[in-house]
Design an enzyme around this catalytic site. Sequence first.
Site, PDB file in Angstrom:
ATOM      1  N   GLU A 123     -14.621   6.414  17.644  1.00 48.47           N
ATOM      2  CA  GLU A 123     -15.848   5.750  18.116  1.00 48.47           C
ATOM      3  C   GLU A 123     -16.126   4.475  17.321  1.00 48.47           C
ATOM      4  OE1 GLU A 123     -19.136   8.435  18.741  1.00 48.47           O
ATOM      5  OE2 GLU A 123     -20.585   6.840  18.395  1.00 48.47           O
ATOM      6  N   LYS A 125     -25.338  15.365  15.898  1.00 45.24           N
ATOM      7  CA  LYS A 125     -24.075  14.770  16.368  1.00 45.24           C
ATOM      8  C   LYS A 125     -23.775  13.503  15.566  1.00 45.24           C
ATOM      9  CE  LYS A 125     -21.170  12.341  19.117  1.00 45.24           C
ATOM     10  NZ  LYS A 125     -20.757  10.932  18.941  1.00 45.24           N
ATOM     11  N   ASP A 154      -9.862  21.744   9.520  1.00 49.40           N
ATOM     12  CA  ASP A 154     -10.184  22.313  10.828  1.00 49.40           C
ATOM     13  C   ASP A 154     -11.636  21.948  11.165  1.00 49.40           C
ATOM     14  OD1 ASP A 154     -10.919  23.916  12.941  1.00 49.40           O
ATOM     15  OD2 ASP A 154      -9.969  25.732  12.158  1.00 49.40           O
ATOM     16  N   HIS A 206     -23.469  -1.520  18.469  1.00 47.29           N
ATOM     17  CA  HIS A 206     -22.421  -0.724  19.074  1.00 47.29           C
ATOM     18  C   HIS A 206     -21.631  -1.553  20.086  1.00 47.29           C
ATOM     19  CE1 HIS A 206     -20.698   3.148  20.074  1.00 47.29           C
ATOM     20  NE2 HIS A 206     -20.743   2.776  21.342  1.00 47.29           N
TER      21      HIS A 206
HETATM   22  C1  MEV Z   1     -23.654   8.438  18.681  1.00 43.64           C
HETATM   23  O1  MEV Z   1     -22.321   8.834  18.477  1.00 43.64           O
HETATM   24  C2  MEV Z   1     -24.565   9.091  17.673  1.00 43.64           C
HETATM   25  C3  MEV Z   1     -26.063   8.832  17.852  1.00 43.64           C
HETATM   26  O2  MEV Z   1     -26.460   9.202  19.173  1.00 43.64           O
HETATM   27  C4  MEV Z   1     -26.770   9.664  16.816  1.00 43.64           C
HETATM   28  C5  MEV Z   1     -28.281   9.689  16.955  1.00 43.64           C
HETATM   29  O3  MEV Z   1     -28.816   9.486  18.057  1.00 43.64           O
HETATM   30  O4  MEV Z   1     -28.919   9.958  15.913  1.00 43.64           O
HETATM   31  C6  MEV Z   1     -26.396   7.374  17.710  1.00 43.64           C
END
Ligand code: MEV
Length: 405
Positions: free
Chosen positions: A56, A236, A252, A349
């Site tokens: 990413e 995430k 892992d 991004h």
């Molecule tokens: C994207 O890979 C991760 C985010 O969505 C995390 C978040 O929203 O805190 C930007």
Amino acid sequence: MDVAELVAAVGEGGLACEKADKIIENVLGTFSLPFAVALNVQVNGEDFVAPMVVEEPSVVAAASNAARMVREGGGFSAEADEPIMIAQVQFDEVPDGARACLRIKQYANELIALGNTAVPGLVRRGGGVRSIEPRYLGDGMLVVHFHVDCRDAMGANLVNTVAEAVADRLQELCDGRTGLRILSNLCDRRKVRVTCCVPARALASDDFDGIEVRDGIVRASRFAERDPYRATTHNKGLMNGLDAVAIATGNDWRAVEAGAHAYAARSGTYSPLCVWRADGNDLMGELELPLSLGTVGGPSRVHAGAKMGLRVVDASSATELAMVAASVGMASNLAALRALATDGIQRGHMALHARSVATAAGAIGADVERVAAHIHGLGDITIDTARRVLAELSRSTTSAPPPAE
Ligand code: MEV
């Protein structure tokens, strides 16, 4: 392998096809991902270069940038439990759960010794079974936990070996029918805790002052604490950094993920693994999660990328690797919240995403940056536009007169 050989091997993906064929089944080839490093990571006063394998865009840059901000407040402070994993040995049709639990406790020393005979190498390295815990789950179902100190290994094979070695004796003691014998990925005796304190001024951007950014991050944390939909995305973002280090060191990451999310849901409501608060002029972060990473065994034996990752991070133990990986997770979380609380995530991004779109459109070398800058400037980061811009660039280059001698 010396460093030059490792660098060359990593440049080719880290794993030759013939080796891949020996690791898993039905192999068609190998599948490469970018191998990068996060900078500025300071943990307990020591500097680390953190290897990251991730596809990413902006994850590595964002983690490095946030780690720099944390560094201004003294870096990450981390601590970790001993590397204790849990082996589960489960029984059905146990006639008397209370009596079975009592008998197993009476024979604890014998059972611990029996478990240890199955993993002599681990015992020689200072690890082994530390204690046991029978748990009656009702309806004739009993499970016995063996707590195994795995030292620098992630430990799955060791723990499964222990589980299988003790099952027959346990079966005699509980008089039930033997069920599953396997580790638990909820390794909540192997937790890592990280804190950091970031001065608000370090969070400032061109358009926002530090206190504004800090308060936005605190509000974002509270949102995640109240809403599992948000907590999932919050976590995430954290796992973006943590998994990348886990993968780069041959660990892992599915085990890491399973343990992290089970732990996040331990109260019955899925919650953030890292929370942020204001303290005076500072932002305070606090993270806790179970984390089973190893520095020996597994793919690190055969995969040049994993060997390189371990060499780059140069952690003195699996426990130290866990502290570094969790710190990178915290940095990723901070970076995401800072972006979300200010410009939004897309600005930074998309600039980086434009590069992969340019590459996908066929740009190579210096053309990647040219095409990326162009489509980003147009605000149209699509493969069609990238192809068109690339074609225009090639036409203008070929029609240009040759440079003067
Ligand atoms: C994207 O890979 C991760 C985010 O969505 C995390 C978040 O929203 O805190 C930007």
